[in-house]
Design a protein around this motif. Structure first.
Motif, PDB file in Angstrom:
ATOM      1  N   THR A  68      82.127  -8.021 -17.153  1.00 37.79           N
ATOM      2  CA  THR A  68      82.234  -9.124 -18.426  1.00 37.79           C
ATOM      3  C   THR A  68      82.186  -8.168 -19.739  1.00 37.79           C
ATOM      4  N   GLU A  73      80.456  -8.114 -22.169  1.00 34.74           N
ATOM      5  CA  GLU A  73      79.183  -7.427 -22.523  1.00 34.74           C
ATOM      6  C   GLU A  73      78.891  -6.483 -21.629  1.00 34.74           C
ATOM      7  N   THR A  74      79.306  -6.138 -20.399  1.00 38.56           N
ATOM      8  CA  THR A  74      78.953  -5.122 -19.687  1.00 38.56           C
ATOM      9  C   THR A  74      80.041  -3.992 -19.653  1.00 38.56           C
ATOM     10  N   SER A  78      86.787 -10.968 -12.221  1.00 39.85           N
ATOM     11  CA  SER A  78      85.901 -11.959 -11.379  1.00 39.85           C
ATOM     12  C   SER A  78      86.320 -12.152  -9.996  1.00 39.85           C
ATOM     13  N   LEU A 118      69.613 -12.203 -25.311  1.00 41.26           N
ATOM     14  CA  LEU A 118      69.743 -11.449 -23.908  1.00 41.26           C
ATOM     15  C   LEU A 118      69.826 -10.088 -24.108  1.00 41.26           C
ATOM     16  N   TRP A 177      69.020  -8.108 -18.694  1.00 49.43           N
ATOM     17  CA  TRP A 177      69.589  -9.143 -18.300  1.00 49.43           C
ATOM     18  C   TRP A 177      71.043  -9.084 -18.258  1.00 49.43           C
ATOM     19  N   THR A 178      71.522  -8.355 -19.336  1.00 53.95           N
ATOM     20  CA  THR A 178      73.050  -8.030 -19.519  1.00 53.95           C
ATOM     21  C   THR A 178      73.379  -7.395 -18.395  1.00 53.95           C
ATOM     22  N   CYS A 195      71.941  -7.352 -15.452  1.00 53.60           N
ATOM     23  CA  CYS A 195      71.840  -8.065 -14.024  1.00 53.60           C
ATOM     24  C   CYS A 195      73.086  -8.971 -13.920  1.00 53.60           C
ATOM     25  N   ILE A 196      73.986  -9.285 -14.904  1.00 62.30           N
ATOM     26  CA  ILE A 196      74.988 -10.320 -14.936  1.00 62.30           C
ATOM     27  C   ILE A 196      76.063  -9.511 -13.851  1.00 62.30           C
TER      28      ILE A 196
END
Length: 190
Positions: A16, A18-19, A53, A135, A139-140, A142-143
């Motif tokens: 993502t 964020e990642t 994805s 977040l 948790w980020t 773990c997405i």
């Protein structure tokens, strides 16, 4: 009798916006780039401002979904006329032929994990916002990684003395040793 609702698409996130920063330069990054290439996708043409994805359509067909930068006849990216501050891009879907590489603890490098914790702990909090509601790094990550993979990477760095966790490993922060290690890694490759 009312008709059955149509099944909806499902989506599994591989990376993502964020990642992306915590994926670059890791073993998982190299594996995902090779996997994308195997599917005819040019990794350098994939937008990091968008997720990659696997989408499963209602009929069971699986597709890789990603945003690709658009290029002109010379092979150069161009600006989106509707959004002049952004490159033009389009969402693409290609058939999934092979499963993506499975994530492993070693895929989350020391540098990636320490950087994620540093970045998330250093984010400014707007007045009236409870920091715990934001977040965090755990948790980020773990997405796109299984919880057990993220937890194992956290435990590895905790065992090395790079983290202090108080009451929960999930909300760790860097120790002085961890901050020094991150600074050392930022000067070279992780």
């Amino acid at each position: 009798m009312s008709p059955s609702p149509e099944p909806a698409e499902s989506q599994v996130l591989l990376v993502t916006p964020e990642t992306w920063p915590y994926l670059r330069g890791t073993p998982r990054d190299a594996k995902l780039q090779a996997w994308l290439s195997e599917h005819g996708i040019e990794p350098k043409g994939v937008s990091v401002q968008d997720p990659v994805s696997i989408v499963t359509e209602p009929d069971g067909t699986q597709l890789i979904e990603y945003a690709e930068f658009l290029v002109n006849a010379d092979g150069r990216r161009y600006i989106d006329p509707d959004q002049p501050n952004w490159p033009a891009k389009a969402v693409r879907r290609v058939p999934l032929r092979t499963a993506p590489p499975s994530p492993k603890r070693a895929d989350i490098t020391t540098r990636a994990l320490l950087q994620a914790i540093h970045d998330h702990r250093g984010r400014p909090v707007t007045p009236g916002t409870y920091r715990g509601a934001l977040l965090g790094a755990w948790w980020t990550l773990c997405i796109v990684y299984p919880e057990k993979v993220v937890t194992a990477a956290y435990e590895r760095e905790d065992d090395r003395g790079h983290l202090e966790c108080g009451v929960s490993l999930r909300t760790s922060w860097l120790t002085d040793k961890g901050a020094a290690r991150l600074a050392e890694l930022q000067g070279g490759e992780a």
